[in-house]
Motif scaffolding. Structure first.
Motif, PDB file in Angstrom:
ATOM      1  N   GLU A 100     -21.774 -15.076  10.602  1.00 53.97           N
ATOM      2  CA  GLU A 100     -20.490 -15.112   9.905  1.00 53.97           C
ATOM      3  C   GLU A 100     -19.910 -13.711   9.882  1.00 53.97           C
ATOM      4  O   GLU A 100     -20.638 -12.717   9.935  1.00 53.97           O
ATOM      5  CB  GLU A 100     -20.652 -15.657   8.494  1.00 53.97           C
ATOM      6  N   GLU A 101     -18.601 -13.633   9.814  1.00 52.60           N
ATOM      7  CA  GLU A 101     -17.954 -12.326   9.817  1.00 52.60           C
ATOM      8  C   GLU A 101     -17.998 -11.709   8.423  1.00 52.60           C
ATOM      9  O   GLU A 101     -17.639 -12.346   7.438  1.00 52.60           O
ATOM     10  CB  GLU A 101     -16.502 -12.456  10.275  1.00 52.60           C
ATOM     11  N   ASP A 102     -18.473 -10.468   8.354  1.00 51.67           N
ATOM     12  CA  ASP A 102     -18.475  -9.717   7.103  1.00 51.67           C
ATOM     13  C   ASP A 102     -17.044  -9.270   6.863  1.00 51.67           C
ATOM     14  O   ASP A 102     -16.476  -8.530   7.658  1.00 51.67           O
ATOM     15  CB  ASP A 102     -19.415  -8.513   7.206  1.00 51.67           C
ATOM     16  N   LYS A 103     -16.453  -9.705   5.770  1.00 52.17           N
ATOM     17  CA  LYS A 103     -15.032  -9.435   5.497  1.00 52.17           C
ATOM     18  C   LYS A 103     -14.745  -7.945   5.305  1.00 52.17           C
ATOM     19  O   LYS A 103     -13.659  -7.477   5.635  1.00 52.17           O
ATOM     20  CB  LYS A 103     -14.568 -10.209   4.257  1.00 52.17           C
ATOM     21  N   GLU A 104     -15.720  -7.191   4.817  1.00 45.83           N
ATOM     22  CA  GLU A 104     -15.504  -5.758   4.577  1.00 45.83           C
ATOM     23  C   GLU A 104     -15.572  -4.942   5.858  1.00 45.83           C
ATOM     24  O   GLU A 104     -14.730  -4.102   6.132  1.00 45.83           O
ATOM     25  CB  GLU A 104     -16.520  -5.241   3.572  1.00 45.83           C
ATOM     26  N   GLY A 106     -15.962  -6.284   9.113  1.00 50.15           N
ATOM     27  CA  GLY A 106     -15.507  -6.949  10.329  1.00 50.15           C
ATOM     28  C   GLY A 106     -16.644  -7.263  11.284  1.00 50.15           C
ATOM     29  O   GLY A 106     -16.447  -7.818  12.351  1.00 50.15           O
TER      30      GLY A 106
END
Length: 128
Positions: A100-104, A106
Motif C-alpha cells: 500500500e502507498e504510504d501517504k506521507e 509516497g
C-alpha cells in the motif's frame, strides 16, 4: 474460507484473491490464492477446524464428483524486500496487493513490513 480467515487477525492472512480461469476444457477454473505472514501461519491454518472440514468434504467425494476439482498447494517463503511487481494499466494482483502507498512518503510499503514494525495491517473490505 477467505472470508473466515480475513475476519481473524491471528490467522496470519495478509490477503488473498479468487480468480476465474478458462484454461480448462470446462472453462470454469476457480483459483484461490492466499498470502500468509509466514510458513508457520500456513501450518497453523492447515490444522484448523475450517481446513479440516474442507479436507473431509473433499475426501468424502466420489471419484466422479471429484474429477472436476483440482487441488494444489504451493508455498513460497519470500524475505522482506525481495518482491518485484510491475503493473501497467492494471490493478495490483498477487503479491502486489500486499503493498500500500504510504501517504506521507509516497513509498509503497508492504503489509508484512508494517506488521513487523509494530503497526497494524487493516484489510480492506474485499479481503486485501
Amino acid at each position: 474460507m477467505l472470508v473466515q480467515l480475513s475476519k481473524d487477525p491471528s490467522s496470519g492472512l495478509l490477503g488473498g484473491e479468487i480468480k476465474l480461469g478458462t484454461d480448462r476444457y470446462t472453462g470454469n477454473m476457480l483459483e484461490t490464492q492466499l498470502f500468509f505472514r509466514s510458513a508457520e501461519d500456513v501450518q497453523t491454518f492447515a490444522k484448523t477446524k475450517l481446513h479440516m472440514e474442507m479436507r473431509k468434504y473433499y475426501n468424502g467425494l466420489k471419484p466422479e464428483e471429484a474429477k472436476e476439482i483440482e487441488l494444489y498447494h504451493e508455498l513460497f517463503t519470500v524475505k522482506a524486500g525481495q518482491i518485484d511487481a510491475i503493473y501497467l494499466n492494471s490493478p495490483p494482483h498477487g503479491f502486489g496487493r500486499l503493498y500500500e502507498e504510504d501517504k506521507e512518503s509516497g513509498e509503497w510499503v508492504s503489509a508484512l513490513r508494517k506488521v513487523e514494525e509494530g503497526g497494524e495491517y487493516e484489510r480492506e473490505e474485499d479481503g486485501r
